[in-house]
Design an enzyme around this catalytic site. Structure first.
Site, PDB file in Angstrom:
ATOM      1  CG  HIS A  81      -8.042   4.917   2.778  1.00  0.00           C
ATOM      2  ND1 HIS A  81      -7.707   5.855   1.824  1.00  0.00           N
ATOM      3  CD2 HIS A  81      -9.171   5.375   3.381  1.00  0.00           C
ATOM      4  CE1 HIS A  81      -8.600   6.838   1.840  1.00  0.00           C
ATOM      5  NE2 HIS A  81      -9.497   6.572   2.780  1.00  0.00           N
TER       6      HIS A  81
ATOM      7  CG  HIS B  92      -8.764  10.603   5.345  1.00  0.00           C
ATOM      8  ND1 HIS B  92      -9.700  11.231   4.547  1.00  0.00           N
ATOM      9  CD2 HIS B  92      -9.186   9.318   5.467  1.00  0.00           C
ATOM     10  CE1 HIS B  92     -10.656  10.365   4.218  1.00  0.00           C
ATOM     11  NE2 HIS B  92     -10.362   9.200   4.767  1.00  0.00           N
TER      12      HIS B  92
ATOM     13  CG  HIS C 181     -11.337   9.396  -1.020  1.00  0.00           C
ATOM     14  ND1 HIS C 181     -11.942   8.191  -1.325  1.00  0.00           N
ATOM     15  CD2 HIS C 181     -11.163   9.395   0.318  1.00  0.00           C
ATOM     16  CE1 HIS C 181     -12.128   7.504  -0.207  1.00  0.00           C
ATOM     17  NE2 HIS C 181     -11.658   8.215   0.806  1.00  0.00           N
TER      18      HIS C 181
ATOM     19  CE1 TYR D 137      19.547   1.725   0.391  1.00  0.00           C
ATOM     20  CE2 TYR D 137      17.941   0.009   0.886  1.00  0.00           C
ATOM     21  CZ  TYR D 137      18.546   1.212   1.194  1.00  0.00           C
ATOM     22  OH  TYR D 137      18.144   1.896   2.313  1.00  0.00           O
TER      23      TYR D 137
ATOM     24  CG  ASP E 263      15.784   5.344  -3.615  1.00  0.00           C
ATOM     25  OD1 ASP E 263      16.555   5.039  -4.543  1.00  0.00           O
ATOM     26  OD2 ASP E 263      16.139   6.029  -2.636  1.00  0.00           O
TER      27      ASP E 263
END
Length: 233
Positions: free
Chosen positions: A97, A99, A173, A231, A122
């Protein structure tokens, strides 16, 4: 560091340091966790500890009910979101997580990130979803736990598979991303931030920019992830 969770702490520490090295966090914002499914525990960055002073032994080990198993520091304030995802999504090994600027900007605008190009395709075939802002009664309740509910509700309502869409925006958020391990969660976070920036710039250049056509979405996703993927090595 004599601990049965030494390798888990080191994995979590390395992922958190990579999050910082990639420029995805400012000051002490952001966190990564890594899970040990065999022992039903996860490690997470302690709250408010600067990255330049963070050490592997600082990583806090918790069970899925947020009880501290090992560690003397307070865990990340987002811990309950991580534990909720681990408890409900068996296949994920790490959660991140941040910001980060462009991801958060899309979250603050409460908009999905449209699939404009092959960099996006992709990694996933869908727009990156933005869950609606949390309802007042949930904000006043167990906020971080309810953020986990918010993510699962978004995926259920949109019929999305967390194994294929490994990232989400929370309205007002910011971003959460996950993967098979903590390193992949960080990788997906960087991809999310880059795609968010590309989409923003695309709309600045051409506000009517068209969505990537389905044939290119299918081609680019399947050459990396399909049964005949070619790939890489």
């Amino acid at each position: 560091m004599s601990s049965k969770y030494k390798s888990l702490k080191e994995e979590c520490y390395e992922a958190n340091m990579e999050l910082n090295a990639l420029g995805l966090v400012i000051y002490t914002f952001g966190n990564v966790s890594a899970v040990d499914r065999d022992n039903a525990v996860f490690g997470i960055k302690p709250s408010g500890v600067p990255y330049e002073t963070l050490k592997p032994e600082d990583i806090v080990i918790l069970d899925y009910d947020n009880n501290i198993v090992e560690g003397s520091l307070r865990p990340s304030s987002d811990t309950k979101t991580h534990s909720y995802l681990y408890k409900n999504w068996d296949n994920i090994g790490g959660v991140a997580h941040t910001h980060a600027m462009y991801s958060v900007s899309w979250a603050q605008a409460q908009l999905d990130i449209p699939i404009f190009g092959t960099t996006h395709a992709d990694h996933l075939t869908q727009d990156i979803p933005c869950a609606p802002p949390m309802a007042d009664e949930l904000i006043e309740g167990n906020y971080e736990h309810n953020t986990g509910i918010q993510i699962l509700d978004c995926f259920k309502e949109r019929n999305l598979d967390y194994n294929e869409v490994e990232m989400v925006l929370i309205g007002n958020h910011g971003p959460f991303a996950w993967g098979k391990n903590a390193a992949k969660a960080v990788y997906n976070t960087k991809v999310l931030e880059t795609v968010a920036q590309m989409a923003y710039l695309t709309l600045q250049i051409n506000p009517q920019a068209p969505r990537l056509k389905d044939s290119l979405i299918k081609k680019h996703y399947e050459r990396k992830h399909g049964k005949n993927a070619y790939y890489g090595q």
